[in-house]
Design a protein around this motif. Structure first.
Motif, PDB file in Angstrom:
ATOM      1  N   ALA A   3       6.653   3.508   4.279  1.00  0.00           N
ATOM      2  CA  ALA A   3       6.162   3.513   5.775  1.00  0.00           C
ATOM      3  C   ALA A   3       7.642   3.834   6.682  1.00  0.00           C
ATOM      4  O   ALA A   3       7.542   3.874   7.681  1.00  0.00           O
ATOM      5  N   LEU A   4       8.806   3.669   5.885  1.00  0.00           N
ATOM      6  CA  LEU A   4      10.168   4.080   6.583  1.00  0.00           C
ATOM      7  C   LEU A   4      10.295   5.463   7.276  1.00  0.00           C
ATOM      8  O   LEU A   4      11.003   5.925   7.967  1.00  0.00           O
TER       9      LEU A   4
ATOM     10  N   ALA B 158       8.200   6.789   9.152  1.00  0.00           N
ATOM     11  CA  ALA B 158       7.704   6.816  10.532  1.00  0.00           C
ATOM     12  C   ALA B 158       9.188   6.604  11.406  1.00  0.00           C
ATOM     13  O   ALA B 158       8.720   6.694  12.474  1.00  0.00           O
ATOM     14  N   LEU B 159      10.111   6.335  10.884  1.00  0.00           N
ATOM     15  CA  LEU B 159      11.115   5.696  11.824  1.00  0.00           C
ATOM     16  C   LEU B 159      11.563   6.902  12.784  1.00  0.00           C
ATOM     17  O   LEU B 159      11.858   6.860  13.895  1.00  0.00           O
TER      18      LEU B 159
ATOM     19  N   TRP C 254      10.861  -0.446  17.878  1.00  0.00           N
ATOM     20  CA  TRP C 254      10.281   0.477  16.980  1.00  0.00           C
ATOM     21  C   TRP C 254      10.870   0.234  15.515  1.00  0.00           C
ATOM     22  O   TRP C 254      10.055   0.170  14.556  1.00  0.00           O
TER      23      TRP C 254
ATOM     24  N   VAL D 251       8.275  -1.056  12.368  1.00  0.00           N
ATOM     25  CA  VAL D 251       8.189  -0.100  11.189  1.00  0.00           C
ATOM     26  C   VAL D 251       8.593  -0.999   9.937  1.00  0.00           C
ATOM     27  O   VAL D 251       8.149  -0.846   8.964  1.00  0.00           O
TER      28      VAL D 251
ATOM     29  N   SER E 177       5.979  -3.142   8.953  1.00  0.00           N
ATOM     30  CA  SER E 177       4.810  -2.182   8.354  1.00  0.00           C
ATOM     31  C   SER E 177       5.211  -2.097   6.684  1.00  0.00           C
ATOM     32  O   SER E 177       3.980  -1.808   5.984  1.00  0.00           O
ATOM     33  N   THR E 178       6.188  -2.321   6.344  1.00  0.00           N
ATOM     34  CA  THR E 178       6.775  -2.108   4.902  1.00  0.00           C
ATOM     35  C   THR E 178       6.391  -3.289   4.235  1.00  0.00           C
ATOM     36  O   THR E 178       6.379  -3.170   2.797  1.00  0.00           O
TER      37      THR E 178
ATOM     38  N   TYR F 202       6.676 -10.113   6.671  1.00  0.00           N
ATOM     39  CA  TYR F 202       6.295  -9.363   7.887  1.00  0.00           C
ATOM     40  C   TYR F 202       6.393  -9.961   8.946  1.00  0.00           C
ATOM     41  O   TYR F 202       6.510  -9.241  10.252  1.00  0.00           O
TER      42      TYR F 202
END
Length: 339
Positions: A9-10, A12-13, A63, A67, A70-71, A302
């Motif tokens: 998911a990283l 998306a950074l 942000w 993110v 989300s990992t 999370y």
């Protein structure tokens, strides 16, 4: 140790940068709206370069935290041994009135049968690491005090909190066995063991010991029965001291039959030393599973970055609202406009 379940998911950074670098949409120039300038040189502070940098930094941090959440970050705990094969052991304890007879000696002092049982049985429970244990109390009826569990401390605590007369003064041995049979899980790879402790004979209940024995044999349950009570006790009265048998009500024949027909053993505990030896022998007859697997407990993390992102967002909105309100008030004071 921290583990990320969705590390991919990283990727998306950099998405905000892609949106930032997209070419701006051409806007149709409309007729300008002319506003009178009240004070020459007054500028709106909202579009100051410093504030733009601060806003960009705050948005980037939010942000990043979203993110990161989300990992699915997780904390891997220390390895815990888990038995590969389960053993289910139900412990049925007699709480009839005769358990108050003080014919046992523990640590040099005379105690009743229940107090002796609590101490020595508690030590036995502590050693049963890896077994699922359950506790049944029986008197006039049989009651499930603790369902099957790996939590030995809870079973021991429930045993320590038992008191005489809690479930009546009679002895429902048949009901206790039947309840144990009902509560055992249907697992083919599990050894089902019933440890029956009593100092008397069946005097109550809806099911006889013979009927309960048929159920135990049908369900392949092993019964280890223990008869508690001394053979001789000195009793003082108005006519002097006399020797009595405090275990005259003990039905050893029935307890022996219960053990023999289920593949177990019958033990006689005339003193606390006998009871301690019986528990050690049971450890040999039903050893604790040695082959073990390891597992590491996971704790989700999370919500920490997600909560921090939400907190920063709320604080930013709050500060911005307060700043805009102060600027609006100052502008009213300068223009002298009444609202």
């Amino acid at each position: 140790m921290i583990h990320f379940d969705f590390l991919w998911a990283l990727i998306a950074l950099p998405l905000p940068l892609l949106i930032y670098w997209l070419p701006a949409k051409k806007q149709v120039q409309a007729a300008p709206l002319k506003m009178p300038t009240i004070i020459k040189g007054m500028q709106t502070q909202e579009f100051a370069p410093e504030k733009k940098k601060t806003s960009l930094l705050i948005l980037s941090l939010i942000w990043l935290l979203v993110v990161l959440a989300s990992t699915q970050p997780q904390w891997l705990g220390e390895a815990v041994n888990v038995p590969t094969e389960g053993r289910e052991m139900m412990i049925a304890v007699d709480l009839s009135g005769s358990m108050q007879v003080e014919d046992m000696t523990l640590n040099g002092r005379s105690v009743n049968r229940l107090d002796m049982l609590k101490v020595l049985l508690g030590e036995f429970i502590e050693r049963r690491s890896g077994d699922r244990l359950g506790l049944i109390l029986f008197g006039d009826d049989a009651y499930m005090q603790t369902p099957m569990t790996f939590d030995r401390k809870t079973v021991q605590q429930m045993l320590d909190e038992t008191v005489l007369g809690l479930v009546g003064k009679q002895t429902a041995i048949g009901d206790a066995i039947a309840l144990a049979v009902k509560r055992f899980d249907e697992k083919k790879d599990s050894n089902r063991v019933l440890l029956l402790l009593t100092d008397g004979q069946n005097t109550a209940g809806k099911i006889t010991p013979d009927q309960a024995l048929e159920l135990a044999v049908a369900k392949d349950i092993t019964i280890y029965s223990i008869g508690i009570g001394a053979d001789v006790m000195i009793q003082n009265s108005l006519f002097g001291a006399r020797r009595v048998n405090p275990s005259s009500e003990l039905d050893e024949e029935s307890l022996q039959r219960l053990a023999d027909e289920t593949g177990g053993y019958y033990f006689r505990a005339r003193a606390s030393e006998d009871m301690s030896k019986i528990y050690k022998l049971l450890d040999n007859l039903e050893p604790v599973e040695q082959e073990q697997q390891q597992m590491r407990p996971l704790t989700a993390l999370y919500y920490w970055p997600l909560g921090l992102a939400l907190l920063i967002s709320l604080l930013t909105l709050l500060i911005k609202s307060v700043s805009n309100g102060q600027f609006f008030i100052r502008r009213k004071e300068v223009t002298g406009v009444k609202y």
